[in-house]
Design an enzyme around this catalytic site. Structure first.
Site, PDB file in Angstrom:
ATOM      1  N   GLU A 102       0.800  -1.028  -0.035  1.00  0.00           N
ATOM      2  CA  GLU A 102      -0.058  -0.016   0.042  1.00  0.00           C
ATOM      3  C   GLU A 102       0.772   1.339   0.040  1.00  0.00           C
ATOM      4  O   GLU A 102       0.504   2.112   0.879  1.00  0.00           O
ATOM      5  CB  GLU A 102      -1.123  -0.050   1.166  1.00  0.00           C
ATOM      6  CG  GLU A 102      -1.905  -1.168   0.988  1.00  0.00           C
ATOM      7  CD  GLU A 102      -3.076  -1.428   2.303  1.00  0.00           C
ATOM      8  OE1 GLU A 102      -2.938  -0.377   3.017  1.00  0.00           O
ATOM      9  OE2 GLU A 102      -4.073  -1.897   1.926  1.00  0.00           O
ATOM     10  N   GLU A 141      -5.503  -7.646  -1.675  1.00  0.00           N
ATOM     11  CA  GLU A 141      -6.425  -7.463  -0.348  1.00  0.00           C
ATOM     12  C   GLU A 141      -7.836  -6.889  -0.781  1.00  0.00           C
ATOM     13  O   GLU A 141      -7.936  -6.096  -1.617  1.00  0.00           O
ATOM     14  CB  GLU A 141      -5.742  -6.487   0.573  1.00  0.00           C
ATOM     15  CG  GLU A 141      -4.492  -7.008   1.334  1.00  0.00           C
ATOM     16  CD  GLU A 141      -3.964  -5.917   2.173  1.00  0.00           C
ATOM     17  OE1 GLU A 141      -4.971  -5.041   2.778  1.00  0.00           O
ATOM     18  OE2 GLU A 141      -2.810  -6.088   2.783  1.00  0.00           O
TER      19      GLU A 141
END
Length: 534
Positions: free
Chosen positions: A198, A340
């Protein structure tokens, strides 16, 4: 996982791929498909992942986190469900891949794992985080699962917008990746590296300090950093896949809507979820057919993005996904492995979101790959597939995911249960005398106890349904815990009865019953399958 910024979208919805029942004799116009996760190392072919034979593989996996936290190892090892039992359940449910988040703290010499239930997991006592990872990889591999390693955080303290910090340099990041690539070289269970979790914006435009895509600044351009790390890894292990996440805002900074300068305002996405610039500025690797783009996607339980309340919700979702990452798959640029995605499903909108998202990925082996967040029930804003006991399952979530899961070969996943051959009395059949074999492996031993695995194979011509294995132990040896079956003891006789979710043992199939026991380490004696001696 973690946080979002704002987002918008355009384009069209994904056509659903052909449904996936995998037959060896496919029509000539269809791609070759591989059972489970295929054989050998994996590589890419257009928007597909293929195995060493060229057969198409779809990764349908799950995240098991903890190695990125202060525990430095998998969470749930404190529970009453042994670590092998948890992997058994993942494989049985159809998760063929495990994404393992870690922080660089867990890789340091002298790093110590904590939160391990010594009684339930005695074989993990005294092991380092990497040694525990070794065991998980070996066992997952024995079940046909694959492993993706995910550099989740530089330290256990939390996420970072860039791939380096003031205390963890880019050199450390790359050198640790090279170490892992060397450690697991030659082990095709470990298929690749998710380089950094991320990357995201920081600072307000025009004073951006976060991760950008295609901006050209070596200190902030995530695309360039991914190339440096990816090529360093491939220099050590050219067989690995390189998983590259997106950013949140391509500029690397948050939009400043108050400065009346439209050039500073841009549509952004979830952290790691914006790959809108990857088509224009692709990641360039020195080894062909190794790049997989890996966006993240979440629902209202993580953050209530504006589009969840749009008048055209949920019809607006495919255009959002198309713009930010789906186009890479649709235009045959590269495979997508959604690293995810998850939700508590507390809001009814989230259930619709998950159903739409799964349909968007496509059914069958040619659909987009994914690893669900998460196995862990202690993910605060999503919950998990496992419930709080780390044993029972969230059946609502699992039911939505199930049609898209492709069980690992050897994992005993959600495949049709073989039909048992009726006995003359109308009950379940047994194999003929002598039509089973039993092998035993002592996994570990310690003062006053031991751990073992008994593998029973049905060598008869018909299924045994329901199956039940028995064995005897010397007086004084008592059962501690068992997994892969309902294991009980009466006197010196131990019985391992088939679990309700997998009652049938097909002809030629095997089952491995794991256990811990108290007393002198002893191999099971007089093993029988449904009363027949092995």
């Amino acid at each position: 996982m973690f946080r979002p910024t704002a987002l918008g979208g355009a384009l069209t919805a994904l056509a659903t791929a052909a449904a996936g029942v995998f037959l060896a004799a496919a029509v000539s116009t269809s791609p070759a498909v591989a059972a489970g996760t295929g054989s050998g190392y994996l590589h890419t072919n257009g928007n597909q992942i293929v195995d060493s034979t060229g057969a198409t593989v779809r990764l349908t996996g799950i995240n098991w986190f903890g190695m990125e936290t202060d525990n430095k190892t998998f969470h749930g090892l404190w529970s009453n469900n042994p670590w092998r039992g948890q992997l058994d359940t993942m494989a049985r449910l159809g998760y063929n891949t495990l994404r393992v988040p870690y922080s660089n703290d867990a890789l340091k010499p002298g790093a110590t794992a904590s939160g391990v239930n010594d009684f339930v997991n005695p074989d993990l006592v005294g092991l380092s985080p990497l040694q525990i990872l070794d065991k998980v990889i070996d066992y997952a591999g024995s079940k046909g699962m694959r492993i993706i390693l995910d550099r989740h955080r530089p330290t256990a303290a939390g996420q970072s917008p860039l791939w380096y910090t003031s205390t963890v340099s880019e050199a450390t990041w790359i050198n640790d990746w090279k170490m892992l690539a060397q450690r697991y070289a030659g082990n095709p269970t470990v298929i690749g590296a998710d380089l950094h979790n991320e990357p995201h914006a920081e600072g307000t435009n025009p004073a951006a300090t976060g991760a950008c895509w295609g901006c050209g600044d070596p200190a902030r351009d995530w695309r360039l950093a991914a190339e440096r790390a990816g090529n360093a890894i491939l220099g050590v292990q050219p067989n690995w896949l390189i998983f590259v996440e997106g950013v949140s805002c391509p500029s690397g900074g948050l939009s400043n809507v108050w400065d009346n300068d439209p050039s500073n305002d841009e549509d952004c996405g979830w952290w790691g979820g914006n790959l809108s610039k990857a088509g224009e500025f692709p990641v360039r690797l020195n080894v062909a057919n190794r790049l997989v783009y890996s966006p993240h996607e979440y629902a209202t339980s993580v953050y209530r993005q504006a589009w969840f309340d749009a008048p055209d919700y949920p019809a607006n979702l495919p255009t959002i996904w198309d713009k930010y990452w789906g186009y890479l798959y649709k235009q045959n640029i590269a495979p997508i492995m959604m690293g995810e995605f998850g939700s508590t499903l507390a809001d009814p909108k989230d259930r619709v979101w998950l159903e739409k998202l799964m349909a968007y990925t496509g059914t069958g082996v040619t659909g987009m790959s994914f690893t669900y967040w998460s196995w862990n029930p202690n993910s605060g804003d999503t919950g998990g597939i496992a419930l709080d006991d780390w044993t029972n399952i969230n059946t609502t979530k699992q039911a939505i995911l199930q049609p898209y899961l492709i069980a690992p070969s050897g994992g005993g996943g959600p495949t049709p249960t073989p039909t048992a051959t009726a006995s003359p009395t109308g009950g379940p059949s047994n194999p003929p005398t002598g039509a089973c074999t039993a092998t035993y492996r002592q996994v570990n031993a310690w003062p006053g106890g031991f751990q073992g695995e008994l593998t029973v194979k049905n060598t008869g011509s018909g299924a045994v349904n329901p199956w039940s294995a028995t064995w005897s132990w010397p007086a004084g040896v008592t059962l501690g815990s068992g997994w892969n079956a309902t294991v009980t003891q009466a006197g010196t006789t131990v019985t391992a009865a088939a679990p309700s979710h997998a009652p049938s043992l097909a002809a030629g199939a095997s089952v491995t019953v794991g256990f811990t026991a108290n007393g002198t380490a002893s191999a099971p004696a007089t093993v029988r399958l449904n009363g027949v001696s092995c």
